[in-house]
Design a protein around this motif. Structure first.
Motif, mmCIF file in Angstrom:
data_model
loop_
_atom_site.group_PDB
_atom_site.id
_atom_site.type_symbol
_atom_site.label_atom_id
_atom_site.label_comp_id
_atom_site.label_asym_id
_atom_site.label_seq_id
_atom_site.Cartn_x
_atom_site.Cartn_y
_atom_site.Cartn_z
ATOM 1 N N LEU A 217 1.071 -0.851 -0.174
ATOM 2 C CA LEU A 217 -0.221 -0.312 0.191
ATOM 3 C C LEU A 217 0.780 1.288 -0.094
ATOM 4 N N PRO A 218 0.886 2.235 -1.183
ATOM 5 C CA PRO A 218 1.865 3.115 -1.066
ATOM 6 C C PRO A 218 1.323 4.297 0.038
ATOM 7 N N ALA A 220 1.963 7.351 0.580
ATOM 8 C CA ALA A 220 1.110 8.593 0.116
ATOM 9 C C ALA A 220 -0.192 8.286 0.563
ATOM 10 N N GLU A 221 -0.780 6.938 -0.198
ATOM 11 C CA GLU A 221 -2.089 6.680 0.340
ATOM 12 C C GLU A 221 -2.653 6.543 1.403
ATOM 13 N N ALA A 222 -1.762 5.374 1.920
ATOM 14 C CA ALA A 222 -2.364 5.309 3.243
ATOM 15 C C ALA A 222 -2.220 6.642 4.381
ATOM 16 N N ARG A 224 -3.229 9.939 3.669
ATOM 17 C CA ARG A 224 -4.394 10.524 3.332
ATOM 18 C C ARG A 224 -5.106 9.739 3.830
ATOM 19 N N LEU A 225 -5.696 8.127 3.538
ATOM 20 C CA LEU A 225 -6.798 7.566 4.442
ATOM 21 C C LEU A 225 -6.756 7.851 5.749
ATOM 22 N N TYR A 256 2.382 2.808 10.798
ATOM 23 C CA TYR A 256 2.615 4.723 10.919
ATOM 24 C C TYR A 256 1.836 4.714 12.475
ATOM 25 N N GLN A 286 -12.169 0.334 2.560
ATOM 26 C CA GLN A 286 -11.628 -0.177 1.828
ATOM 27 C C GLN A 286 -11.071 -1.134 1.409
#
Length: 325
Positions: A217-218, A220-222, A224-225, A256, A286
């Motif tokens: 999972l990228p 940046a995408e994680a 933002r989510l 994270y 998701q």
């Protein structure tokens, strides 16, 4: 001690009048006795009346000085907290001791050094007998001067208790825990522990939780989510959006850390529950699963334990203790 506990100005004015009258009586009684030698009663009681006048002036003056100091110290100023009650009690005790010694020296016609010597021996014997209580009292005085916490603060006393400070006394400090349990702690035990104050220098502070997501999972995408989900929380402080940081990166998963602001300590668990619930709902929507738990780098394991680790439960969202302000 609250501001409304300070003596009223009317009482202070009455005390000032009493001091003035007592001093006037003590000063004028002997001149009047010499001027009117025919007044036998005045001649007989001139000395005791003089001593009584000075004694009354000493005690009333001590109360007046304490009242003036209390009104001065309890005055709330912006950016300053009220003075602890134990300090005002210590001031009153010192003034009362001085007034008592002065009165004894007047009535018994002894030098203060002799009275202090005798009282010192008595205090030494009593101090040895009640040394534990004395240790609590001096610890309470030290905490009153340093003020690591005040009434109304949320604190954690290492290995002892956590709660809201209800009262700071001479010997003990009383807390109310999250479960509304009354906790009474000796001051000597508190002074020897590490104290975490969640209400200083301000009520709000930053807490965080950690979670590990799959490496495919990228970032940046994680990020933002997670940030969007945490920002929807209503319990956290408004106007301070959550932050997401990467704390660990590896092929088995990326960890994270989501940081958010807690308005005050009694809402910490509610804020954490809301943030974690929102992130969990966003991930499930998701179709993203948490990464499997990983063994620390350098720690060996056999094939059986490695297989059980891979087949084990998913790594949960891990809350962490509050950060420094």
């Amino acid at each position: 001690m609250a501001k409304d506990e300070a003596p009223a100005m009317g009482l202070l004015w009455r005390l000032a009048v009493v001091v003035a009258l007592a001093l006037a009586a003590a000063t004028l009684v002997e001149p009047l006795a010499r001027r009117h030698p025919d007044l036998f009663a005045l001649q007989l009681w001139a000395g005791p009346l003089r001593n009584a006048g000075f004694s009354v002036a000493c005690f009333a003056g001590a109360r007046l000085a304490h009242g003036l100091a209390a009104r001065r110290l309890l005055r709330r100023r912006k950016g300053r907290r009220p003075v602890p009650k134990v300090l005002l009690d210590l001031l009153w005790f010192g003034l009362l001791a001085v007034a008592t010694l002065a009165s004894l020296s007047l009535f018994f016609r002894q030098d203060l050094s002799g009275i202090l010597t005798g009282s010192g021996l008595v205090l030494a014997v009593l101090g040895f007998a009640i040394r534990n209580a004395v240790a609590d009292v001096f610890s309470g005085l030290a905490m009153g001067i340093e003020a690591p916490f005040r009434i109304g603060d949320w604190v954690r006393i290492e290995t002892l208790a956590e709660g809201k400070v209800q009262e700071i006394g001479w010997r003990t400090t009383r807390l109310v825990s999250r479960d509304s349990t009354y906790v009474i702690l000796p001051n000597s035990q508190i002074s020897s522990r590490r104290i975490t104050n969640f209400s200083a220098p301000r009520q709000e502070y930053r807490d965080h939780a950690e979670l590990t997501l799959p490496a495919d999972l990228p970032v940046a995408e994680a990020g933002r989510l997670i940030a969007a989900a945490a920002a929807a929380a209503r319990m956290i402080s408004a106007g301070k959006p959550p932050e997401v940081q990467v704390t660990d990166y590896g092929p088995a998963g990326i960890t994270y850390r989501v940081k958010y602001w807690v308005p005050q300590h009694d809402r910490e668990l509610a804020c954490r529950n809301e943030v974690v619930s929102l992130i969990d709902a966003a991930l499930r929507e998701q179709g993203i699963r948490l990464a499997a738990d990983r063994m620390p780098c350098g720690q060996g394991q056999d094939s059986a334990s490695a297989g059980s680790a891979r087949a084990g439960a998913r790594r949960p969202i891990r809350p962490a203790s509050a950060e420094a302000r």
